[in-house]
Write a protein that holds these residues in place. Structure first.
Motif, PDB file in Angstrom:
ATOM      1  N   ALA A 167      10.004  -1.301  14.607  1.00 47.15           N
ATOM      2  CA  ALA A 167      11.030  -0.214  14.283  1.00 47.15           C
ATOM      3  C   ALA A 167      12.383  -0.664  14.551  1.00 47.15           C
ATOM      4  CB  ALA A 167      10.574   1.248  14.492  1.00 47.15           C
ATOM      5  N   ILE A 168      12.469  -0.812  15.912  1.00 47.26           N
ATOM      6  CA  ILE A 168      13.938  -1.316  16.295  1.00 47.26           C
ATOM      7  C   ILE A 168      14.422  -2.617  15.511  1.00 47.26           C
ATOM      8  CG2 ILE A 168      15.305  -2.339  18.215  1.00 47.26           C
ATOM      9  CD1 ILE A 168      13.503  -0.474  19.980  1.00 47.26           C
ATOM     10  N   ASP A 169      13.756  -3.647  15.280  1.00 44.87           N
ATOM     11  CA  ASP A 169      13.830  -4.863  14.507  1.00 44.87           C
ATOM     12  C   ASP A 169      14.426  -4.251  13.123  1.00 44.87           C
ATOM     13  OD1 ASP A 169      13.313  -6.448  16.629  1.00 44.87           O
ATOM     14  OD2 ASP A 169      11.154  -6.785  15.983  1.00 44.87           O
ATOM     15  N   LEU A 170      13.652  -3.535  12.530  1.00 44.96           N
ATOM     16  CA  LEU A 170      13.885  -3.064  11.131  1.00 44.96           C
ATOM     17  C   LEU A 170      15.391  -2.233  11.128  1.00 44.96           C
ATOM     18  CD1 LEU A 170      10.671  -1.639  10.005  1.00 44.96           C
ATOM     19  CD2 LEU A 170      11.697  -3.972   9.310  1.00 44.96           C
ATOM     20  N   ILE A 171      15.544  -1.298  12.015  1.00 43.93           N
ATOM     21  CA  ILE A 171      16.895  -0.771  11.922  1.00 43.93           C
ATOM     22  C   ILE A 171      17.910  -1.544  12.216  1.00 43.93           C
ATOM     23  CG2 ILE A 171      18.301   0.913  13.303  1.00 43.93           C
ATOM     24  CD1 ILE A 171      15.416   2.312  14.060  1.00 43.93           C
ATOM     25  N   LEU A 172      17.791  -2.822  13.293  1.00 39.78           N
ATOM     26  CA  LEU A 172      18.930  -3.829  13.409  1.00 39.78           C
ATOM     27  C   LEU A 172      19.141  -4.424  12.191  1.00 39.78           C
ATOM     28  CD1 LEU A 172      18.096  -5.081  16.948  1.00 39.78           C
ATOM     29  CD2 LEU A 172      19.672  -3.320  16.371  1.00 39.78           C
ATOM     30  N   ALA A 173      18.022  -4.627  11.515  1.00 38.05           N
ATOM     31  CA  ALA A 173      18.333  -5.492  10.195  1.00 38.05           C
ATOM     32  C   ALA A 173      19.081  -4.749   9.288  1.00 38.05           C
ATOM     33  CB  ALA A 173      16.785  -5.776   9.468  1.00 38.05           C
ATOM     34  N   ASN A 206       0.828  -1.213  -0.072  1.00 38.87           N
ATOM     35  CA  ASN A 206      -0.040  -0.004  -0.028  1.00 38.87           C
ATOM     36  C   ASN A 206       0.887   1.187  -0.021  1.00 38.87           C
ATOM     37  OD1 ASN A 206       0.732   0.981   2.704  1.00 38.87           O
ATOM     38  ND2 ASN A 206      -0.503  -0.807   3.347  1.00 38.87           N
ATOM     39  N   ALA A 207       0.155   2.404  -0.428  1.00 38.79           N
ATOM     40  CA  ALA A 207       1.032   3.565  -0.621  1.00 38.79           C
ATOM     41  C   ALA A 207       0.863   4.530   0.750  1.00 38.79           C
ATOM     42  CB  ALA A 207       0.466   4.159  -1.625  1.00 38.79           C
ATOM     43  N   THR A 208       0.635   4.022   1.908  1.00 36.95           N
ATOM     44  CA  THR A 208       0.235   4.961   2.981  1.00 36.95           C
ATOM     45  C   THR A 208       1.460   5.069   4.061  1.00 36.95           C
ATOM     46  OG1 THR A 208      -0.421   3.168   4.338  1.00 36.95           O
ATOM     47  CG2 THR A 208      -1.953   4.319   2.825  1.00 36.95           C
ATOM     48  N   GLY A 209       2.558   4.759   3.684  1.00 38.61           N
ATOM     49  CA  GLY A 209       3.715   4.795   4.387  1.00 38.61           C
ATOM     50  C   GLY A 209       4.488   6.030   4.611  1.00 38.61           C
ATOM     51  N   THR A 210       4.979   6.384   5.645  1.00 38.92           N
ATOM     52  CA  THR A 210       5.489   7.715   5.999  1.00 38.92           C
ATOM     53  C   THR A 210       6.979   7.492   6.290  1.00 38.92           C
ATOM     54  OG1 THR A 210       3.621   8.414   7.288  1.00 38.92           O
ATOM     55  CG2 THR A 210       5.677   9.371   7.822  1.00 38.92           C
ATOM     56  N   LEU A 211       7.786   8.542   5.675  1.00 39.70           N
ATOM     57  CA  LEU A 211       9.488   8.125   5.627  1.00 39.70           C
ATOM     58  C   LEU A 211       9.864   8.896   6.920  1.00 39.70           C
ATOM     59  CD1 LEU A 211      11.825   7.263   3.850  1.00 39.70           C
ATOM     60  CD2 LEU A 211      12.004   9.675   3.288  1.00 39.70           C
ATOM     61  N   VAL A 212      10.486   8.007   7.889  1.00 39.45           N
ATOM     62  CA  VAL A 212      10.833   8.395   9.193  1.00 39.45           C
ATOM     63  C   VAL A 212      12.360   8.546   9.347  1.00 39.45           C
ATOM     64  CG1 VAL A 212      10.678   7.983  11.726  1.00 39.45           C
ATOM     65  CG2 VAL A 212       8.804   7.617  10.210  1.00 39.45           C
ATOM     66  N   ARG A 213      13.041   9.444   9.586  1.00 41.67           N
ATOM     67  CA  ARG A 213      14.542   9.313  10.015  1.00 41.67           C
ATOM     68  C   ARG A 213      14.885   9.252  11.381  1.00 41.67           C
ATOM     69  NH1 ARG A 213      18.130  14.528   8.255  1.00 41.67           N
ATOM     70  NH2 ARG A 213      17.392  13.764   6.076  1.00 41.67           N
ATOM     71  N   VAL A 214      15.530   7.984  11.681  1.00 49.69           N
ATOM     72  CA  VAL A 214      16.075   7.283  13.000  1.00 49.69           C
ATOM     73  C   VAL A 214      17.484   7.501  13.129  1.00 49.69           C
ATOM     74  CG1 VAL A 214      16.120   5.615  14.490  1.00 49.69           C
ATOM     75  CG2 VAL A 214      14.194   5.941  13.153  1.00 49.69           C
ATOM     76  N   TYR A 215      18.129   8.407  13.830  1.00 56.39           N
ATOM     77  CA  TYR A 215      19.551   8.459  14.242  1.00 56.39           C
ATOM     78  C   TYR A 215      20.280   7.170  14.777  1.00 56.39           C
ATOM     79  CZ  TYR A 215      19.087  13.359  12.488  1.00 56.39           C
ATOM     80  OH  TYR A 215      18.854  14.400  11.887  1.00 56.39           O
ATOM     81  N   ASP A 216      21.004   6.527  14.022  1.00 53.79           N
ATOM     82  CA  ASP A 216      21.473   5.384  14.482  1.00 53.79           C
ATOM     83  C   ASP A 216      23.141   5.181  14.879  1.00 53.79           C
ATOM     84  OD1 ASP A 216      22.185   5.493  11.976  1.00 53.79           O
ATOM     85  OD2 ASP A 216      21.753   3.433  11.420  1.00 53.79           O
ATOM     86  N   HIS A 217      23.750   6.461  14.771  1.00 56.68           N
ATOM     87  CA  HIS A 217      24.980   6.597  15.251  1.00 56.68           C
ATOM     88  C   HIS A 217      25.794   5.898  16.638  1.00 56.68           C
ATOM     89  CE1 HIS A 217      23.355  10.101  16.929  1.00 56.68           C
ATOM     90  NE2 HIS A 217      24.077   9.964  17.831  1.00 56.68           N
ATOM     91  N   ASN A 218      24.553   5.489  17.459  1.00 55.27           N
ATOM     92  CA  ASN A 218      25.107   4.992  18.662  1.00 55.27           C
ATOM     93  C   ASN A 218      25.367   3.612  18.471  1.00 55.27           C
ATOM     94  OD1 ASN A 218      25.093   7.336  20.435  1.00 55.27           O
ATOM     95  ND2 ASN A 218      22.846   7.432  20.277  1.00 55.27           N
ATOM     96  N   ILE A 219      24.873   2.832  17.347  1.00 58.73           N
ATOM     97  CA  ILE A 219      24.984   1.291  17.227  1.00 58.73           C
ATOM     98  C   ILE A 219      26.000   1.301  16.121  1.00 58.73           C
ATOM     99  CG2 ILE A 219      22.553   1.147  18.409  1.00 58.73           C
ATOM    100  CD1 ILE A 219      21.532   0.412  15.680  1.00 58.73           C
ATOM    101  N   CYS A 220      26.104   2.205  15.037  1.00 60.67           N
ATOM    102  CA  CYS A 220      26.865   2.001  13.998  1.00 60.67           C
ATOM    103  C   CYS A 220      27.659   3.217  13.710  1.00 60.67           C
ATOM    104  CB  CYS A 220      26.001   1.603  12.782  1.00 60.67           C
ATOM    105  SG  CYS A 220      26.802   1.497  11.211  1.00 60.67           S
ATOM    106  N   ALA A 261      29.671   4.028  11.569  1.00 62.03           N
ATOM    107  CA  ALA A 261      29.731   4.486  10.253  1.00 62.03           C
ATOM    108  C   ALA A 261      28.504   5.200   9.590  1.00 62.03           C
ATOM    109  CB  ALA A 261      30.323   3.687   9.108  1.00 62.03           C
ATOM    110  N   SER A 262      27.475   5.293  10.401  1.00 64.90           N
ATOM    111  CA  SER A 262      26.362   5.706  10.023  1.00 64.90           C
ATOM    112  C   SER A 262      25.784   7.194  10.844  1.00 64.90           C
ATOM    113  CB  SER A 262      25.246   4.691  10.020  1.00 64.90           C
ATOM    114  OG  SER A 262      23.919   5.223   9.634  1.00 64.90           O
TER     115      SER A 262
END
Length: 255
Positions: A197-203, A164-178, A180-181
């Motif tokens: 969301a945490i599962d997706l960021i870890l993936a 579906n086309a109802t997604g929202t682009l969310v910015r999550v800062y992950d420099h504490n776990i990576c 290089a990012s």
């Protein structure tokens, strides 16, 4: 011939000689009914709906064995990958629609995509005045596709994976776990909670999802921060945040 059903309506074209094939994306737009342009084809206006009560009742059926009976589903996926018409997966009568979505995403190596953005649809073919009529059912996450498939003659139903086309682009800062990012941009459903969301960021950072309990998401400002509860929708937090706010992931033991 036209068949009009109240509610949200979709236009579907059927040829007399054979059943036409359409990708799931063609089912997503409401359109008015129109008259047949010639004798070889006709337009049928169909209702997109959730499962009927008779289909809902199938979820309570007991299947033999702790894992149920096994079978094969063919899931059409051209809405996800245009170069691939379908994926064939082995499932049991205990396998849910949500399980099927996750299995297909895994086959496509799309484990970093939010599964809440995807829906499993079931296309049923019936006859009306000797003409084929197609009805699309959007299956709930706990529906049992193999049980539903067995309720219809072979070749009279099929499954389609739709995004579906109802997604929202969310910015999550992950420099504490990576190191290089700096941040990750995630396309998330409004149904996706903090834990998912945490599962997706870890993936995305190639970390095991089994470690998700060790991490938290925080809404931060230059002066303060607050941990976002696991059950809260990340999109709801993001859309209400101010420019100075950031959503940050970090290990809980760093507090």
């Amino acid at each position: 011939m036209k068949i009009v059903v109240s509610g949200q309506m979709l236009k579907y074209q059927v040829r007399n000689s054979s059943t036409s094939r359409s990708s799931p994306s063609s089912y997503g737009t409401a359109s008015p009914s129109s008259s047949s342009s010639n004798g070889s084809q006709h337009d049928v206006t169909l209702l997109t709906t959730s499962r009927s009560n008779s289909l809902v009742s199938l979820n309570s059926l007991d299947s033999s064995g702790p894992e149920g009976d096994w079978g094969v589903l063919k899931v059409y996926t051209s809405d996800i990958r245009q170069c691939t018409d379908y994926k064939t997966i082995r499932v049991s009568t205990k396998t849910t629609a949500r399980n099927v979505i996750e299995m297909v995403l895994t086959k496509f190596k799309l484990t970093c995509r939010d599964p809440n953005l995807f829906e499993l649809w079931m296309e049923l073919t019936t006859k009306a005045e000797g003409k084929p009529v197609k009805t699309i059912l959007r299956l709930e996450n706990d529906a049992k596709p193999l049980e539903l498939q067995r309720c219809h003659p072979a070749g009279m139903s099929r499954f389609l994976l739709h995004m579906n086309a109802t997604g929202t682009l969310v910015r999550v800062y992950d420099h504490n776990i990576c190191a290089a990012s700096n941040y990750k941009s995630l396309m998330l459903s409004s149904l996706t909670n903090c834990e998912e969301a945490i599962d997706l960021i870890l993936a995305q950072n190639r970390k095991s999802r089994e470690e998700s309990a060790n991490y938290g998401l925080f809404l931060t400002t230059p002066e303060a921060e607050a941990q976002i509860p696991p059950e809260v929708s990340i999109v709801s937090v993001y859309v209400l945040s101010q420019p100075q706010h950031k959503i940050v992931i970090r290990p809980l033991d760093s507090l």
